[in-house]
Design a protein around this motif. Structure first.
Motif, PDB file in Angstrom:
ATOM      1  N   TYR A  73     -51.517  25.152 -22.507  1.00  0.00           N
ATOM      2  CA  TYR A  73     -50.392  24.527 -23.203  1.00  0.00           C
ATOM      3  C   TYR A  73     -49.765  23.421 -22.358  1.00  0.00           C
ATOM      4  CZ  TYR A  73     -45.655  23.693 -24.714  1.00  0.00           C
ATOM      5  OH  TYR A  73     -44.498  23.070 -25.071  1.00  0.00           O
ATOM      6  N   SER A  74     -49.499  23.697 -21.096  1.00  0.00           N
ATOM      7  CA  SER A  74     -48.797  22.740 -20.231  1.00  0.00           C
ATOM      8  C   SER A  74     -49.620  21.504 -19.925  1.00  0.00           C
ATOM      9  CB  SER A  74     -48.409  23.409 -18.910  1.00  0.00           C
ATOM     10  OG  SER A  74     -47.501  24.449 -19.156  1.00  0.00           O
ATOM     11  N   TYR A  75     -50.942  21.636 -19.901  1.00  0.00           N
ATOM     12  CA  TYR A  75     -51.800  20.531 -19.505  1.00  0.00           C
ATOM     13  C   TYR A  75     -52.455  19.797 -20.674  1.00  0.00           C
ATOM     14  CZ  TYR A  75     -51.251  22.550 -14.897  1.00  0.00           C
ATOM     15  OH  TYR A  75     -50.720  23.033 -13.733  1.00  0.00           O
ATOM     16  N   VAL A  76     -52.591  20.482 -21.814  1.00  0.00           N
ATOM     17  CA  VAL A  76     -53.322  19.893 -22.937  1.00  0.00           C
ATOM     18  C   VAL A  76     -52.485  19.810 -24.209  1.00  0.00           C
ATOM     19  CG1 VAL A  76     -55.361  20.140 -24.419  1.00  0.00           C
ATOM     20  CG2 VAL A  76     -55.501  20.765 -22.007  1.00  0.00           C
ATOM     21  N   PHE A  77     -51.911  20.929 -24.602  1.00  0.00           N
ATOM     22  CA  PHE A  77     -51.319  21.021 -25.934  1.00  0.00           C
ATOM     23  C   PHE A  77     -49.877  20.560 -26.038  1.00  0.00           C
ATOM     24  CE2 PHE A  77     -54.683  24.310 -25.927  1.00  0.00           C
ATOM     25  CZ  PHE A  77     -55.490  23.738 -26.883  1.00  0.00           C
ATOM     26  N   LYS A  78     -49.134  20.591 -24.959  1.00  0.00           N
ATOM     27  CA  LYS A  78     -47.719  20.241 -25.029  1.00  0.00           C
ATOM     28  C   LYS A  78     -47.506  18.837 -25.576  1.00  0.00           C
ATOM     29  CE  LYS A  78     -43.402  20.179 -22.645  1.00  0.00           C
ATOM     30  NZ  LYS A  78     -42.586  21.056 -21.867  1.00  0.00           N
ATOM     31  N   SER A  79     -48.353  17.912 -25.192  1.00  0.00           N
ATOM     32  CA  SER A  79     -48.187  16.521 -25.617  1.00  0.00           C
ATOM     33  C   SER A  79     -48.632  16.289 -27.059  1.00  0.00           C
ATOM     34  CB  SER A  79     -48.969  15.598 -24.685  1.00  0.00           C
ATOM     35  OG  SER A  79     -50.347  15.907 -24.751  1.00  0.00           O
ATOM     36  N   LEU A  83     -49.024  20.776 -32.630  1.00  0.00           N
ATOM     37  CA  LEU A  83     -50.067  21.696 -32.175  1.00  0.00           C
ATOM     38  C   LEU A  83     -49.580  22.487 -30.964  1.00  0.00           C
ATOM     39  CD1 LEU A  83     -52.874  22.880 -32.392  1.00  0.00           C
ATOM     40  CD2 LEU A  83     -53.725  20.937 -31.050  1.00  0.00           C
ATOM     41  N   GLY A  84     -48.860  21.839 -30.078  1.00  0.00           N
ATOM     42  CA  GLY A  84     -48.282  22.541 -28.935  1.00  0.00           C
ATOM     43  C   GLY A  84     -47.315  23.630 -29.372  1.00  0.00           C
ATOM     44  N   GLU A 125     -39.506  26.412 -31.092  1.00  0.00           N
ATOM     45  CA  GLU A 125     -40.201  25.428 -30.256  1.00  0.00           C
ATOM     46  C   GLU A 125     -40.130  24.028 -30.857  1.00  0.00           C
ATOM     47  OE1 GLU A 125     -41.622  25.489 -27.166  1.00  0.00           O
ATOM     48  OE2 GLU A 125     -40.639  27.419 -27.034  1.00  0.00           O
ATOM     49  N   THR A 126     -40.161  23.936 -32.166  1.00  0.00           N
ATOM     50  CA  THR A 126     -40.029  22.628 -32.808  1.00  0.00           C
ATOM     51  C   THR A 126     -38.659  22.034 -32.512  1.00  0.00           C
ATOM     52  OG1 THR A 126     -41.581  23.281 -34.535  1.00  0.00           O
ATOM     53  CG2 THR A 126     -40.151  21.398 -35.006  1.00  0.00           C
ATOM     54  N   LEU A 127     -37.614  22.843 -32.581  1.00  0.00           N
ATOM     55  CA  LEU A 127     -36.268  22.362 -32.248  1.00  0.00           C
ATOM     56  C   LEU A 127     -36.162  21.991 -30.770  1.00  0.00           C
ATOM     57  CD1 LEU A 127     -34.122  24.849 -34.358  1.00  0.00           C
ATOM     58  CD2 LEU A 127     -34.530  22.415 -34.813  1.00  0.00           C
ATOM     59  N   GLU A 128     -36.779  22.769 -29.890  1.00  0.00           N
ATOM     60  CA  GLU A 128     -36.788  22.457 -28.456  1.00  0.00           C
ATOM     61  C   GLU A 128     -37.519  21.138 -28.191  1.00  0.00           C
ATOM     62  OE1 GLU A 128     -35.658  24.114 -25.351  1.00  0.00           O
ATOM     63  OE2 GLU A 128     -34.286  24.689 -26.943  1.00  0.00           O
ATOM     64  N   THR A 129     -38.601  20.903 -28.912  1.00  0.00           N
ATOM     65  CA  THR A 129     -39.345  19.655 -28.758  1.00  0.00           C
ATOM     66  C   THR A 129     -38.461  18.466 -29.118  1.00  0.00           C
ATOM     67  OG1 THR A 129     -41.457  20.714 -29.221  1.00  0.00           O
ATOM     68  CG2 THR A 129     -41.351  18.340 -29.565  1.00  0.00           C
ATOM     69  N   LEU A 130     -37.717  18.598 -30.188  1.00  0.00           N
ATOM     70  CA  LEU A 130     -36.811  17.514 -30.593  1.00  0.00           C
ATOM     71  C   LEU A 130     -35.730  17.284 -29.542  1.00  0.00           C
ATOM     72  CD1 LEU A 130     -36.429  18.343 -34.389  1.00  0.00           C
ATOM     73  CD2 LEU A 130     -37.727  16.456 -33.363  1.00  0.00           C
ATOM     74  N   ALA A 135     -36.820  13.204 -22.375  1.00  0.00           N
ATOM     75  CA  ALA A 135     -37.201  13.539 -21.002  1.00  0.00           C
ATOM     76  C   ALA A 135     -38.704  13.806 -20.904  1.00  0.00           C
ATOM     77  CB  ALA A 135     -36.421  14.742 -20.500  1.00  0.00           C
ATOM     78  N   ASP A 136     -39.278  14.474 -21.894  1.00  0.00           N
ATOM     79  CA  ASP A 136     -40.699  14.780 -21.853  1.00  0.00           C
ATOM     80  C   ASP A 136     -41.560  13.531 -22.017  1.00  0.00           C
ATOM     81  OD1 ASP A 136     -40.256  17.445 -21.450  1.00  0.00           O
ATOM     82  OD2 ASP A 136     -40.592  18.032 -23.534  1.00  0.00           O
ATOM     83  N   ALA A 137     -41.055  12.525 -22.693  1.00  0.00           N
ATOM     84  CA  ALA A 137     -41.837  11.320 -22.958  1.00  0.00           C
ATOM     85  C   ALA A 137     -41.772  10.289 -21.837  1.00  0.00           C
ATOM     86  CB  ALA A 137     -41.367  10.678 -24.265  1.00  0.00           C
ATOM     87  N   ALA A 138     -40.835  10.415 -20.925  1.00  0.00           N
ATOM     88  CA  ALA A 138     -40.688   9.424 -19.867  1.00  0.00           C
ATOM     89  C   ALA A 138     -41.897   9.466 -18.926  1.00  0.00           C
ATOM     90  CB  ALA A 138     -39.397   9.686 -19.085  1.00  0.00           C
ATOM     91  N   PRO A 139     -42.730   8.416 -18.935  1.00  0.00           N
ATOM     92  CA  PRO A 139     -43.954   8.436 -18.131  1.00  0.00           C
ATOM     93  C   PRO A 139     -43.687   8.488 -16.632  1.00  0.00           C
ATOM     94  CG  PRO A 139     -43.634   6.270 -19.092  1.00  0.00           C
ATOM     95  CD  PRO A 139     -42.575   7.178 -19.679  1.00  0.00           C
TER      96      PRO A 139
END
Length: 142
Positions: A73-79, A83-84, A125-130, A135-139
């Motif tokens: 999940y952390s390396y493949v699916f989170k992004s 699906l994550g 998890e969908t609400l957490e993603t939003l 922060a998660d998108a900052a390269p």
């Protein structure tokens, strides 16, 4: 233990985004050394595998799959966003069915409990993603 492994791995991978997003998790806040978290993940993973293979080949293989999915999940699916979220919901609901299997039966009420667990975690998890998307998108934080 497998889900705990996945949670610890995710916290290690997400240390910088969590800190930038103002999260107060122990790793992001610097209250827990990374090596301690890594050791915890190893102990949890080893415990999950040892206990499940002690119960038999099939439980061990199932637990290995859950462990692989929880770490992946952390390396493949989170992004992958949705699906994550589905992966996390599967990891959260699988122990319900796994427990039923180990008890000798998986009646309809166990499947219903697993389905409710899955739906709850998918929504959560969908609400957490939003909430975490900036922060998660900052390269520069990866």
């Amino acid at each position: 233990m497998a889900c705990g492994t996945g949670n610890v791995v995710n916290d290690v991978v997400d240390m910088r985004p969590d800190a930038a997003g103002g999260r107060s998790r122990p790793l992001a806040a610097g209250r827990l050394p990374v090596r301690a978290a890594q050791a915890t993940a190893i102990v949890l993973a080893a415990g999950a595998l040892l206990l499940s293979f002690a119960a038999g080949k099939t439980p061990g293989i199932e637990m290995s799959g859950l462990l692989a999915l929880a770490i992946a999940y952390s390396y493949v699916f989170k992004s992958t966003v949705l699906l994550g979220n589905v992966v996390v919901a599967c990891c959260a609901s699988f122990p319900v069915v796994y427990g039923g299997e180990q008890a000798g039966a998986v009646p309809a009420r166990v499947w219903a409990a697993a389905a409710l667990s899955f739906l709850f975690m998918l929504c959560y998890e969908t609400l957490e993603t939003l909430r975490d998307r900036e922060a998660d998108a900052a390269p520069e934080l990866r």
